[in-house]
Scaffold this motif. Sequence first.
Motif, short mmCIF file in Angstrom:
data_model
loop_
_atom_site.label_atom_id
_atom_site.label_comp_id
_atom_site.label_asym_id
_atom_site.label_seq_id
_atom_site.Cartn_x
_atom_site.Cartn_y
_atom_site.Cartn_z
N GLY A 78 0.84 -1.19 0.00
CA GLY A 78 0.00 0.00 0.00
C GLY A 78 0.87 1.23 0.00
N ARG A 79 0.76 2.04 1.07
CA ARG A 79 1.62 3.21 1.23
C ARG A 79 2.49 3.10 2.46
NH1 ARG A 79 3.10 5.73 -3.21
NH2 ARG A 79 1.32 5.98 -4.61
N THR A 80 2.80 1.86 2.86
CA THR A 80 3.74 1.62 3.94
C THR A 80 4.66 0.48 3.52
OG1 THR A 80 3.92 1.23 6.33
CG2 THR A 80 2.21 0.00 5.14
N ILE A 81 5.45 -0.05 4.45
CA ILE A 81 6.39 -1.13 4.11
C ILE A 81 5.80 -2.47 4.53
CG2 ILE A 81 8.45 0.30 4.18
CD1 ILE A 81 8.91 -0.51 7.04
N PRO A 82 6.22 -3.57 3.92
CA PRO A 82 5.61 -4.88 4.21
C PRO A 82 5.88 -5.39 5.63
CG PRO A 82 6.81 -4.93 2.12
CD PRO A 82 7.17 -3.66 2.80
N HIS A 83 7.01 -5.03 6.21
CA HIS A 83 7.35 -5.56 7.54
C HIS A 83 8.40 -4.65 8.16
CE1 HIS A 83 11.12 -7.15 5.81
NE2 HIS A 83 10.36 -7.52 4.78
N GLN A 84 8.66 -4.87 9.44
CA GLN A 84 9.67 -4.08 10.14
C GLN A 84 11.06 -4.50 9.67
OE1 GLN A 84 9.18 -3.67 14.41
NE2 GLN A 84 11.38 -3.84 14.73
N VAL A 85 11.96 -3.52 9.58
CA VAL A 85 13.30 -3.79 9.08
C VAL A 85 14.27 -2.81 9.70
CG1 VAL A 85 13.19 -2.25 7.08
CG2 VAL A 85 14.57 -4.32 6.96
N GLU A 86 15.55 -3.20 9.77
CA GLU A 86 16.59 -2.33 10.29
C GLU A 86 17.70 -2.20 9.24
OE1 GLU A 86 18.08 -3.75 13.98
OE2 GLU A 86 16.28 -3.19 15.12
N GLY A 87 18.14 -0.97 9.04
CA GLY A 87 19.24 -0.70 8.11
C GLY A 87 20.43 -0.13 8.86
N ARG A 88 21.61 -0.49 8.42
CA ARG A 88 22.82 -0.04 9.11
C ARG A 88 23.85 0.44 8.09
NH1 ARG A 88 25.08 -1.19 14.11
NH2 ARG A 88 23.47 -2.74 14.54
N PHE A 89 24.51 1.53 8.47
CA PHE A 89 25.66 1.98 7.70
C PHE A 89 26.59 2.72 8.66
CE2 PHE A 89 28.25 4.70 5.07
CZ PHE A 89 28.55 3.89 3.99
N GLY A 90 27.83 2.22 8.77
CA GLY A 90 28.77 2.83 9.70
C GLY A 90 28.23 2.72 11.11
N ALA A 91 28.18 3.86 11.81
CA ALA A 91 27.69 3.88 13.19
C ALA A 91 26.20 4.21 13.27
CB ALA A 91 28.48 4.91 14.01
N CYS A 92 25.51 4.24 12.13
CA CYS A 92 24.08 4.57 12.11
C CYS A 92 23.25 3.29 12.04
CB CYS A 92 23.73 5.44 10.91
SG CYS A 92 24.40 7.10 11.00
N LEU A 93 22.20 3.26 12.82
CA LEU A 93 21.22 2.18 12.78
C LEU A 93 19.84 2.82 12.70
CD1 LEU A 93 20.41 -0.83 13.02
CD2 LEU A 93 20.35 -0.49 15.50
N VAL A 94 19.08 2.48 11.67
CA VAL A 94 17.75 3.04 11.46
C VAL A 94 16.74 1.90 11.44
CG1 VAL A 94 16.26 4.36 9.93
CG2 VAL A 94 18.65 5.01 10.19
N ARG A 95 15.71 2.03 12.25
CA ARG A 95 14.64 1.02 12.30
C ARG A 95 13.40 1.61 11.62
NH1 ARG A 95 13.55 -1.15 18.05
NH2 ARG A 95 15.52 -2.21 17.53
N LEU A 96 12.84 0.86 10.67
CA LEU A 96 11.63 1.26 9.96
C LEU A 96 10.49 0.33 10.37
CD1 LEU A 96 13.18 1.73 6.39
CD2 LEU A 96 12.98 3.42 8.22
N VAL A 97 9.37 0.91 10.78
CA VAL A 97 8.23 0.14 11.28
C VAL A 97 7.00 0.52 10.46
CG1 VAL A 97 6.80 -0.41 13.29
CG2 VAL A 97 9.23 0.16 13.59
N PRO A 98 6.25 -0.46 9.93
CA PRO A 98 5.02 -0.13 9.18
C PRO A 98 3.98 0.51 10.09
CG PRO A 98 5.22 -2.51 9.49
CD PRO A 98 6.50 -1.92 9.95
N ALA A 99 3.13 1.35 9.51
CA ALA A 99 2.12 2.07 10.28
C ALA A 99 0.79 2.02 9.54
CB ALA A 99 2.54 3.52 10.52
N SER A 100 -0.29 2.22 10.28
CA SER A 100 -1.64 2.19 9.70
C SER A 100 -1.91 3.48 8.92
CB SER A 100 -2.68 2.02 10.81
OG SER A 100 -2.56 3.05 11.75
N PRO A 101 -2.89 3.47 8.01
CA PRO A 101 -3.19 4.67 7.21
C PRO A 101 -3.57 5.85 8.09
CG PRO A 101 -4.24 2.74 6.25
CD PRO A 101 -3.66 2.29 7.56
N GLY A 102 -3.03 7.00 7.74
CA GLY A 102 -3.29 8.22 8.50
C GLY A 102 -2.22 8.58 9.50
#
Length: 224
Positions: A78-102
């Motif tokens: 839809g307009r979100t991501i299929p599942h929770q995921v974590e991305g890393r580069f160097g000393a950065c860690l970013v967590r992406l979590v899907p959310a409901s519409p709105g």
Amino acid sequence: MAEFLEGSGGIESTTVGVFRTAATVKGGRRFSFSSLVVVGDRNGRVGAGYGKANQVPPAIEKAQKIAKRNMRPFPMQGRTIPHQVEGRFGACLVRLVPASPGTGVIAGASVRAVLEMFGLQDCLTKSYGSNNPKNLVKAVINGLSKLQSKEDIEQLRGVTLGSTEVEDMILRGSTFKAAPETTDDAASGDAEDAVEPATTAMADAPEADAETKTEQAPKESPAE
């Protein structure tokens, strides 16, 4: 602010940051500029580029060309991501979590630039470690590269999966957003029905007052 690239067929570009460096030489200091740019079509494709030049406009143009070459498609739900995921580069860690519409995109400037160019409208994020914009952008793209759609999982496992948590969440959110509109329409209809009797009553009131005043007026006594 996002801008359309010329002759790109709907691809937009946004500049995350412009950075200045100085080199001390015999005659003084020599400045050079670099820029970090994110491009995407807001429909599942995004890329980032980093360019350097002696002036700001050429640096941005270089970064746009590099980002356009680095554009890749990633799965969406839809307009979100299929599942929770974590991305890393160097000393950065970013967590992406899907959310409901709105919900909207809850993120900082660097992470938001990537997600908006990607086309997400509902997503929760959290960053850990360094807040360097360059590493944050690369960490987000690393996280997006780990996404897998439901169809990919079914093909890899050779099974048929049922409804996922994200699909149920999107369905509930869509139902919740549609319900208030129906309620508002019904409420406005009831308000219109209530206004009509009130208006009629107000129109009849002056006539009734005039009749009452006529009855209460004292009669003049005959002249003697």
